[in-house]
Design a protein around this motif. Structure first.
Motif, short mmCIF file in Angstrom:
data_model
loop_
_atom_site.label_atom_id
_atom_site.label_comp_id
_atom_site.label_asym_id
_atom_site.label_seq_id
_atom_site.Cartn_x
_atom_site.Cartn_y
_atom_site.Cartn_z
N THR A 108 -6.87 4.54 34.55
CA THR A 108 -7.59 4.13 33.34
C THR A 108 -7.96 2.65 33.36
OG1 THR A 108 -5.60 3.58 32.08
CG2 THR A 108 -6.31 5.88 32.05
N GLN A 125 -9.58 -0.80 33.90
CA GLN A 125 -10.89 -1.33 34.27
C GLN A 125 -10.76 -2.02 35.64
OE1 GLN A 125 -12.47 -4.40 34.59
NE2 GLN A 125 -14.61 -3.78 34.31
N PHE A 151 -11.88 2.90 32.18
CA PHE A 151 -12.76 2.12 31.32
C PHE A 151 -13.72 1.33 32.22
CE2 PHE A 151 -9.03 2.70 28.59
CZ PHE A 151 -9.63 3.14 27.42
N SER A 161 -4.10 4.87 21.15
CA SER A 161 -5.39 5.55 21.17
C SER A 161 -5.20 7.02 21.49
CB SER A 161 -6.31 4.90 22.21
OG SER A 161 -7.46 5.69 22.43
N ILE A 185 -10.65 9.04 23.87
CA ILE A 185 -11.49 7.88 23.55
C ILE A 185 -12.53 7.71 24.64
CG2 ILE A 185 -9.94 6.26 24.71
CD1 ILE A 185 -10.69 4.18 22.60
N CYS A 186 -13.70 7.26 24.26
CA CYS A 186 -14.78 7.05 25.22
C CYS A 186 -14.36 5.98 26.24
CB CYS A 186 -16.05 6.62 24.49
SG CYS A 186 -17.43 6.25 25.59
N ARG A 187 -14.77 6.16 27.49
CA ARG A 187 -14.40 5.20 28.55
C ARG A 187 -15.61 4.45 29.11
NH1 ARG A 187 -9.14 7.14 29.98
NH2 ARG A 187 -8.59 8.55 28.29
N ASP A 223 -17.41 2.63 20.77
CA ASP A 223 -16.70 3.89 20.97
C ASP A 223 -15.63 3.80 22.05
OD1 ASP A 223 -18.09 5.14 19.01
OD2 ASP A 223 -19.52 6.16 20.33
N SER A 224 -15.77 2.84 22.94
CA SER A 224 -14.79 2.68 24.02
C SER A 224 -13.92 1.44 23.84
CB SER A 224 -15.51 2.60 25.38
OG SER A 224 -16.36 1.46 25.43
N ARG A 225 -14.05 0.75 22.73
CA ARG A 225 -13.35 -0.52 22.50
C ARG A 225 -12.20 -0.29 21.54
NH1 ARG A 225 -16.37 -5.81 19.85
NH2 ARG A 225 -14.74 -7.35 20.27
#
Length: 556
Positions: free
Chosen positions: A391, A393, A422, A454, A458-460, A466-468
């Motif tokens: 997950t 980044q 992400f 979360s 959740i959006c990645r 939406d991903s924050r």
């Protein structure tokens, strides 16, 4: 009866030290008689003091008296021995393990003490206790049940009896202590303090009894609740099993009906096709026959026969009225798609309803544990978390067993493409999904760090809200920096005040819908609490805002 009288009388001829028939009885100046060895043993212990006393009446003698054989008593004892009568068995009176031994008895076996004197600080058996009942000076002494703790009544400093209670220091003291170390203190007699404490003890006992009754009532109610829970749980299992069985049977019935419908349609279409096939075969045979006749006619040399036969052979075919057949190249493939659509819709519906069902099941609680107040209580719910590399980044580096996250200047991950990653925000989630009571701590030392929880879905992708963390309805978090704290959820920011610390504690009670953030140092200070309804497991996450900054999940 005569023998019993002798038994009662023979006690007069027993030594009060060894409690056996006198052996070589000797008399001392006060008139009491003892075994020579017994009284000599007692007085040998008194040689250092130079004062000798009678073990019974306590009369003292100086110097050590000469022992004179009691001739008459010796003859009586010998006659008793010849009759075969001995002293009554006293084994039951001997001190055993856990008993208090008489301080006056000599020999290897001592009698069991009945009472202890708080003045003399000695414990006495039945025989040696008699002076305290007969001697005027000893009658005033305080007797208590035999105790091994007599030395606790002696002042270790002054070797005096503890008779005073110091209320200032809350301990027992002697008279010398009162005029020395405890001068000017609030002091009372031990008896007076005992009286007051006794009344307090009564109140404490009353409160304890009330507490016992409360707890017994709670225990009874808890037993009843457990039995009720077991009963309703079993009923729920049976009802659920019955309902799902009915649902399965319903699906099986629909499956059977669909099979029958498909087979019926197949049979009807095949039967219709078979009739057409038979007609087509007949028409083809007729057409081939006429074609053969025409072929034969084309080769005849008899012009008259050709002309006469051509008229009949060239007339329309009897099957020319059969309409043309239009064939639709279709099959049951669309049925499979329709059934698959039903399955997907049913699965989606069950998945959506399952959250409601599982939430209803998890909401059943017999006990509601109290909310933790101090860090020791929070640590009872501590959970060891690890960051999920899939997950993180691609600019984040994980270390220390995937507990520490650091923003680096270059892409370090050799496999940057992963559906859980992400893509833009410098964020990472933990592997563990939490659904009970949990507590963890995050530590950071510079920059800005966002500590979050979360939902997994959740959006990645993309640098969008939406991903924050904290900017959508699927995540909650606390922004921590040297400037202070801010809480965010669903893109709503709330300013939070509290003591600055490099460590933040997070407490989650998933069932109760409580999420709390604490500033952790020597003490814990509540920063912010959220009360909501969590419908799915929550995954802890970290968002680091600045390059070269880091945050670590603390080991608790």
């Amino acid at each position: 009866m005569a023998q019993q009288a002798v038994l009662l009388d023979q006690d007069q001829f027993c030594c009060s030290v060894c409690l056996d028939l006198l052996k070589e009885p000797v008399a001392i100046p006060c008139g009491h008689s003892y075994c020579r060895s017994c009284i000599e043993g007692c007085w040998d212990q008194d040689d250092l003091k130079g004062i000798y006393s009678c073990p019974q009446c306590r009369q003292t003698f100086t110097p050590r008296p000469a022992l004179i054989k009691n001739t008459i008593l010796a003859e009586v004892v010998e006659k008793l021995k010849k009759t075969g009568l001995q002293a009554a068995p006293l084994d039951l009176c001997y001190a055993g393990p856990g008993d208090v031994a008489c301080d006056f008895c000599t020999g290897t076996r001592k009698q069991k003490a009945l009472m202890s004197c708080l003045v003399c600080l000695v414990s006495s058996c039945k025989t040696h206790l008699q002076p305290h009942y007969s001697v005027p000076g000893l009658k005033k002494h305080k007797l208590v049940k035999a105790s091994t703790q007599l030395q606790e009544n002696i002042c270790s400093r002054h070797d005096e009896l503890l008779k005073i209670y110091c209320r200032t220091d809350q301990n027992c003291i002697c008279y010398l202590c009162m005029v020395d170390d405890h001068k000017g203190h609030d002091t009372v007699s031990a008896a007076a303090e005992r009286t007051e404490k006794q009344s307090q003890l009564g109140m404490s006992q009353q409160k304890l009894q009330e507490r016992i009754q409360e707890r017994e009532k709670e225990m009874k109610e808890l037993h009843q609740a457990v039995e009720s829970l077991k009963h309703t749980a079993q009923a729920a299992v049976e009802d659920s099993d019955r309902i799902f069985t009915e649902l399965i049977h319903s699906i099986e019935r629909k499956c059977s009906e669909l099979k029958e419908l498909i087979r019926a349609q197949e049979k009807a279409q095949v039967s219709q096709a078979d009739g057409l096939l038979e007609q087509l075969e007949q028409e083809i045979a007729e057409l081939r026959r006429r074609n053969a006749e025409l072929e034969q006619l084309s080769h005849t040399e008899d012009h008259i026969h050709f002309l006469q036969s051509y008229q009949s052979l060239s007339s329309p075919s009897v099957s020319s009225d059969l309409p043309s057949i239009v064939i639709h190249p279709q099959n049951f493939g669309d049925v499979k798609k329709a059934v698959s659509d039903v399955r997907e819709k049913l699965e989606d519906f069950l998945e959506g309803e399952w959250t409601k069902i599982s939430t209803t099941v998890n909401s059943v609680d017999i006990l509601l544990p109290p909310e933790p107040k101090i860090r020791k209580h929070f640590l009872q719910y501590s959970c060891q978390l690890t960051l999920d590399p899939n997950t993180a980044q691609k600019s984040l580096s994980l270390s220390e067993g995937n507990r520490k996250v650091t923003v680096v200047n270059s892409v370090h991950d050799p496999n940057p493409d992963h559906p859980d990653r992400f893509t833009d925000w410098w964020q990472v989630l933990c592997r563990e999904g939490l659904s009970g009571r949990c507590y963890w701590e995050v530590e950071f030392h510079s920059g800005t760090v966002f500590t979050a929880v979360s939902y997994k879905d959740i959006c990645r992708i993309g640098m969008v809200n939406d991903s924050r963390f904290g900017n959508n309805d699927k995540s909650w978090g606390l922004e921590c920096s040297s400037k202070g704290y801010n809480f965010r959820h669903n893109n709503v920011e709330t300013k939070v005040s509290g003591p600055q610390s490099s460590r933040v504690g997070v407490y989650l009670d998933h069932k109760a819908g409580i999420l709390s953030f604490y500033s952790v140092s020597d003490t814990m200070s509540l920063l912010h609490t959220v009360e909501t309804t969590f419908t799915k497991p929550l995954f802890p996450g970290i968002w680091v805002w600045n390059q070269n900054n880091s945050a670590v999940l603390c080991t608790l």
